[in-house]
Design an enzyme around this catalytic site. Structure first.
Site, PDB file in Angstrom:
ATOM      1  N   GLU A 167      10.951   1.716   9.630  1.00 36.34           N
ATOM      2  CA  GLU A 167      11.788   2.885   9.308  1.00 36.34           C
ATOM      3  C   GLU A 167      10.952   4.112   9.641  1.00 36.34           C
ATOM      4  OE1 GLU A 167      14.831   2.651   8.030  1.00 36.34           O
ATOM      5  OE2 GLU A 167      14.877   0.537   7.467  1.00 36.34           O
ATOM      6  N   GLU A 177       9.349  16.296  15.149  1.00 29.97           N
ATOM      7  CA  GLU A 177       9.621  16.237  13.714  1.00 29.97           C
ATOM      8  C   GLU A 177       8.646  17.164  12.987  1.00 29.97           C
ATOM      9  OE1 GLU A 177       8.675  12.567  11.686  1.00 29.97           O
ATOM     10  OE2 GLU A 177      10.476  12.740  10.469  1.00 29.97           O
ATOM     11  N   CYS A 182      13.085  12.170   5.563  1.00 34.92           N
ATOM     12  CA  CYS A 182      13.353  11.734   6.942  1.00 34.92           C
ATOM     13  C   CYS A 182      14.806  11.983   7.323  1.00 34.92           C
ATOM     14  CB  CYS A 182      13.025  10.258   7.089  1.00 34.92           C
ATOM     15  SG  CYS A 182      13.859   9.250   5.851  1.00 34.92           S
ATOM     16  N   LYS A 210       0.851  -1.204   0.000  1.00 29.08           N
ATOM     17  CA  LYS A 210       0.000   0.000   0.000  1.00 29.08           C
ATOM     18  C   LYS A 210       0.878   1.242   0.000  1.00 29.08           C
ATOM     19  CE  LYS A 210      -1.990   2.570   3.188  1.00 29.08           C
ATOM     20  NZ  LYS A 210      -2.117   3.873   2.532  1.00 29.08           N
TER      21      LYS A 210
HETATM   22  P1  NDP Z   1       2.376   7.851   8.242  1.00 35.87           P
HETATM   23  O1  NDP Z   1       2.937   7.072   9.367  1.00 35.87           O
HETATM   24  O2  NDP Z   1       1.186   8.680   8.469  1.00 35.87           O
HETATM   25  O3  NDP Z   1       2.010   6.886   7.034  1.00 35.87           O
HETATM   26  C1  NDP Z   1       2.913   5.997   6.431  1.00 35.87           C
HETATM   27  C2  NDP Z   1       2.133   4.921   5.727  1.00 35.87           C
HETATM   28  O4  NDP Z   1       1.410   4.150   6.679  1.00 35.87           O
HETATM   29  C3  NDP Z   1       1.091   5.460   4.754  1.00 35.87           C
HETATM   30  O5  NDP Z   1       0.946   4.580   3.659  1.00 35.87           O
HETATM   31  C4  NDP Z   1      -0.161   5.448   5.618  1.00 35.87           C
HETATM   32  O6  NDP Z   1      -1.318   5.455   4.844  1.00 35.87           O
HETATM   33  C5  NDP Z   1       0.032   4.152   6.366  1.00 35.87           C
HETATM   34  N1  NDP Z   1      -0.712   4.015   7.603  1.00 35.87           N
HETATM   35  C6  NDP Z   1      -1.244   4.987   8.396  1.00 35.87           C
HETATM   36  N2  NDP Z   1      -1.882   4.425   9.462  1.00 35.87           N
HETATM   37  C7  NDP Z   1      -1.730   3.081   9.343  1.00 35.87           C
HETATM   38  C8  NDP Z   1      -2.163   1.959  10.118  1.00 35.87           C
HETATM   39  N3  NDP Z   1      -2.899   2.103  11.226  1.00 35.87           N
HETATM   40  N4  NDP Z   1      -1.838   0.719   9.704  1.00 35.87           N
HETATM   41  C9  NDP Z   1      -1.111   0.545   8.596  1.00 35.87           C
HETATM   42  N5  NDP Z   1      -0.695   1.561   7.797  1.00 35.87           N
HETATM   43  C10 NDP Z   1      -0.991   2.812   8.172  1.00 35.87           C
HETATM   44  O7  NDP Z   1       3.589   8.704   7.680  1.00 35.87           O
HETATM   45  P2  NDP Z   1       3.553   9.784   6.526  1.00 35.87           P
HETATM   46  O8  NDP Z   1       2.987   9.168   5.286  1.00 35.87           O
HETATM   47  O9  NDP Z   1       2.946  11.024   7.073  1.00 35.87           O
HETATM   48  O10 NDP Z   1       5.113   9.982   6.239  1.00 35.87           O
HETATM   49  C11 NDP Z   1       5.909  10.857   6.934  1.00 35.87           C
HETATM   50  C12 NDP Z   1       6.702  10.118   7.998  1.00 35.87           C
HETATM   51  O11 NDP Z   1       7.496   9.103   7.420  1.00 35.87           O
HETATM   52  C13 NDP Z   1       7.666  11.042   8.705  1.00 35.87           C
HETATM   53  O12 NDP Z   1       7.609  10.791  10.082  1.00 35.87           O
HETATM   54  C14 NDP Z   1       9.013  10.612   8.154  1.00 35.87           C
HETATM   55  O13 NDP Z   1      10.094  10.857   9.005  1.00 35.87           O
HETATM   56  C15 NDP Z   1       8.801   9.151   7.959  1.00 35.87           C
HETATM   57  N6  NDP Z   1       9.786   8.626   7.018  1.00 35.87           N
HETATM   58  C16 NDP Z   1      10.766   7.790   7.487  1.00 35.87           C
HETATM   59  C17 NDP Z   1      11.755   7.320   6.635  1.00 35.87           C
HETATM   60  C18 NDP Z   1      12.812   6.385   7.124  1.00 35.87           C
HETATM   61  O14 NDP Z   1      13.449   5.747   6.278  1.00 35.87           O
HETATM   62  N7  NDP Z   1      13.058   6.251   8.399  1.00 35.87           N
HETATM   63  C19 NDP Z   1      11.786   7.733   5.231  1.00 35.87           C
HETATM   64  C20 NDP Z   1      10.695   8.592   4.852  1.00 35.87           C
HETATM   65  C21 NDP Z   1       9.740   9.022   5.728  1.00 35.87           C
HETATM   66  P3  NDP Z   1      -2.038   6.859   4.465  1.00 35.87           P
HETATM   67  O15 NDP Z   1      -0.987   7.792   3.975  1.00 35.87           O
HETATM   68  O16 NDP Z   1      -2.959   6.441   3.418  1.00 35.87           O
HETATM   69  O17 NDP Z   1      -2.662   7.327   5.740  1.00 35.87           O
END
Ligand code: NDP
Length: 479
Positions: A248, A383, A282, A173
């Site tokens: 991550e 963040e 990130c 997803k």
């Molecule tokens: P989210 O945690 O909101 O979402 C990440 C993914 O998880 C999306 O596909 C989201 O879907 C999905 N998701 C949300 N809730 C659930 C759940 N309950 N169960 C399963 N999947 C779920 O993060 P963001 O998309 O806002 O991304 C930003 C974040 O990602 C920042 O904190 C950033 O630091 C981190 N990040 C970390 C990296 C790393 O390598 N450590 C690299 C890049 C980003 P949907 O968007 O449809 O809600």
């Protein structure tokens, strides 16, 4: 343009026939719809993946490798189309999508297509006992891959490529905010001849579609990139099922600058490490600590460079800063700027919304530098994930280390110095999964990638990813 789920090599409407609006952040307008998938769509994706597993897991490494490399070539051949789609969904400059996101997605498939042919397992002779041990690295089965919106195809494929290279079948997803390139990837996989059902992509909301993947009892491993709060939630849901997890998560990375560094190189790179992708990486160095003796000079030079960055429409070649990804994220980032003064922060430059003629409803923000007095303020501890960085001086190496480590996150750290002994000392003591010295975001795909503390659990990248996506089974034979 409407997006469809990709299940068993075909494109499907969601079973519920419910849809979510897809916004273009550069103008704030809806330009398509995406499936609001439910548990039933995830179940269909799982069934397709499960059916494909016996064939795919026995497909020769040479054949898997050939298909992954073909996907990589097709992505390269479709660079312009994918870059335009990524930019429209995410708001990032097309030039960035063309130079970084899409080439890296292609590299992910090429790299893991090659890596799987070199992935060796161990054997141990039990000397004097007439026995030999060998370790099988077996694919797990059906695995889940969930990725965020900031580097959409880049991070989606960073998970999918090693998962399928290792012989697994995938239910994946992308973020609901940036689904377009994941959708286009389905066509490419069909064209490359990927066995139907090996990759299945369901679109929808995190709390329902994503949650259904994590809750599925027979999806045995989850590779997740996203926020720390979501990662914590996923770990709780997955724990009773003993799922393998790679998380991550977020970062609040220090960029530590000593007076003995190569100043011009540091300045150029610090502009990039602060504001690339609108600061929505990130790995961005969002807390900048500068040795006191050069602090005032640094402030003047850094502000001048940042003021010269062009905030513009993502399609314009000279745009440095495009649109933020969504209205809600835009509001969140702005709230940190609005509250900066109550935290004794002083805005050195930026801080305002930008209204672009013809795109008045787009989510544009000036790149913003805030000088802070203390590392304990929210601006330095939470963040923000936007075009906002803080600066603060330090006196000694010990103080710099203390400031850098005094945060709940531990993803990456950047260090600018030409002192070798200091480099060695600080690289050892910085609490981070990745330390860059005199550079930033230089990535070699063979190296381990991941964070410590609230930045995650596990490592991806190189053979670490292939280890995550396989189970080690030891066989001991007495002869
Ligand atoms: P989210 O945690 O909101 O979402 C990440 C993914 O998880 C999306 O596909 C989201 O879907 C999905 N998701 C949300 N809730 C659930 C759940 N309950 N169960 C399963 N999947 C779920 O993060 P963001 O998309 O806002 O991304 C930003 C974040 O990602 C920042 O904190 C950033 O630091 C981190 N990040 C970390 C990296 C790393 O390598 N450590 C690299 C890049 C980003 P949907 O968007 O449809 O809600």
């Amino acid at each position: 343009m409407n997006i469809l789920n990709y299940i068993n090599g075909n494109f499907h409407n969601p079973i519920s026939n419910e849809w979510i609006d897809n916004y273009n952040p550069s103008n704030g307008e809806v330009y398509g719809q995406i499936p609001n998938s439910t548990k039933d769509d995830v179940e269909n994706a799982y069934i397709a993946a499960k059916s494909a597993f016996p064939i795919w897991s026995k497909t020769t490494l040479e054949e898997r490798s050939r298909i992954l490399i073909k996907i990589s070539e097709l992505l390269e051949a479709n660079l312009q189309r994918f870059a335009e789609a990524e930019s429209k969904d995410n708001g990032k400059p097309i030039s960035l999508a063309k130079a970084v996101d899409i080439p890296r997605a292609a590299s992910n498939f090429r790299f893991f297509g090659n890596a799987i042919t070199q992935f060796a397992s161990e054997s141990h002779e039990s000397v004097g006992q007439n026995a030999i041990n060998y370790t099988l690295r077996q694919p797990i089965g059906v695995v889940g891959c969930i990725s965020p919106w900031n580097l959409p195809l880049y991070l989606f494929t960073w998970k999918i490529a090693p998962a399928i290279a290792a012989g697994n079948c995938v239910v994946a997803k992308p973020s609901e905010v940036t689904p377009m390139t994941a959708y286009l990837l389905g066509e490419i996989c069909n064209e490359a001849g990927l066995t139907k059902g090996v990759l299945n992509i369901v679109h929808g909301l995190g709390g329902s579609t994503g949650q259904a993947i994590v809750e599925h009892p027979d999806i045995k491993a989850i590779s997740f990139t996203g926020g720390t709060a979501t990662g914590t939630h996923i770990a709780k849901v997955a724990a009773p099922m003993f799922k393998k997890l790679s998380l991550e998560l977020g970062g609040k990375n220090p960029n530590i600058i000593f007076a003995d560094c190569d100043y011009d190189d540091m300045l150029e790179t610090t502009v990039r490490s602060s504001f690339a992708n609108q600061g929505q990486i990130c790995l961005c160095g969002s807390r900048i600590f500068v040795e006191a003796s050069i602090y005032d000079k640094f402030k003047i030079d850094f502000v001048a460079k940042v003021k010269a960055l062009k905030v513009g429409h993502p399609s314009e070649d000279d745009t440095n800063i495009g649109a933020l990804v969504s209205k809600s994220h835009f509001e969140k980032v702005k709230s940190y700027i609005t509250n900066a003064e109550s935290e004794a922060g002083k805005i050195l430059c930026g801080g305002n919304e930008v209204t672009l003629k013809g795109y008045e409803k787009g989510y544009y923000l000036q790149p913003t530098i805030i000088e802070v007095k203390s590392n304990s303020c929210k601006l330095n501890q939470e963040e923000i994930f936007g075009p906002v960085v803080t600066t603060m001086p330090f006196e000694t190496e010990e103080e710099a280390l203390e400031l850098a480590n005094n945060v709940k996150y531990g993803l990456s750290a950047t260090l600018w110095t030409n002192n070798l002994k200091r480099t060695m000392r600080m690289s050892n003591d910085l609490q981070a999964g990745i330390v860059w010295v005199n550079t930033w975001m230089m990535r070699d795909l063979r190296t381990p990638f991941g964070g410590v503390k609230a930045s995650g659990v596990g490592r991806e990248g190189g053979f670490e990813a292939l280890r995550f996506f396989t189970e080690a089974k030891n066989v001991c034979i007495k002869y």
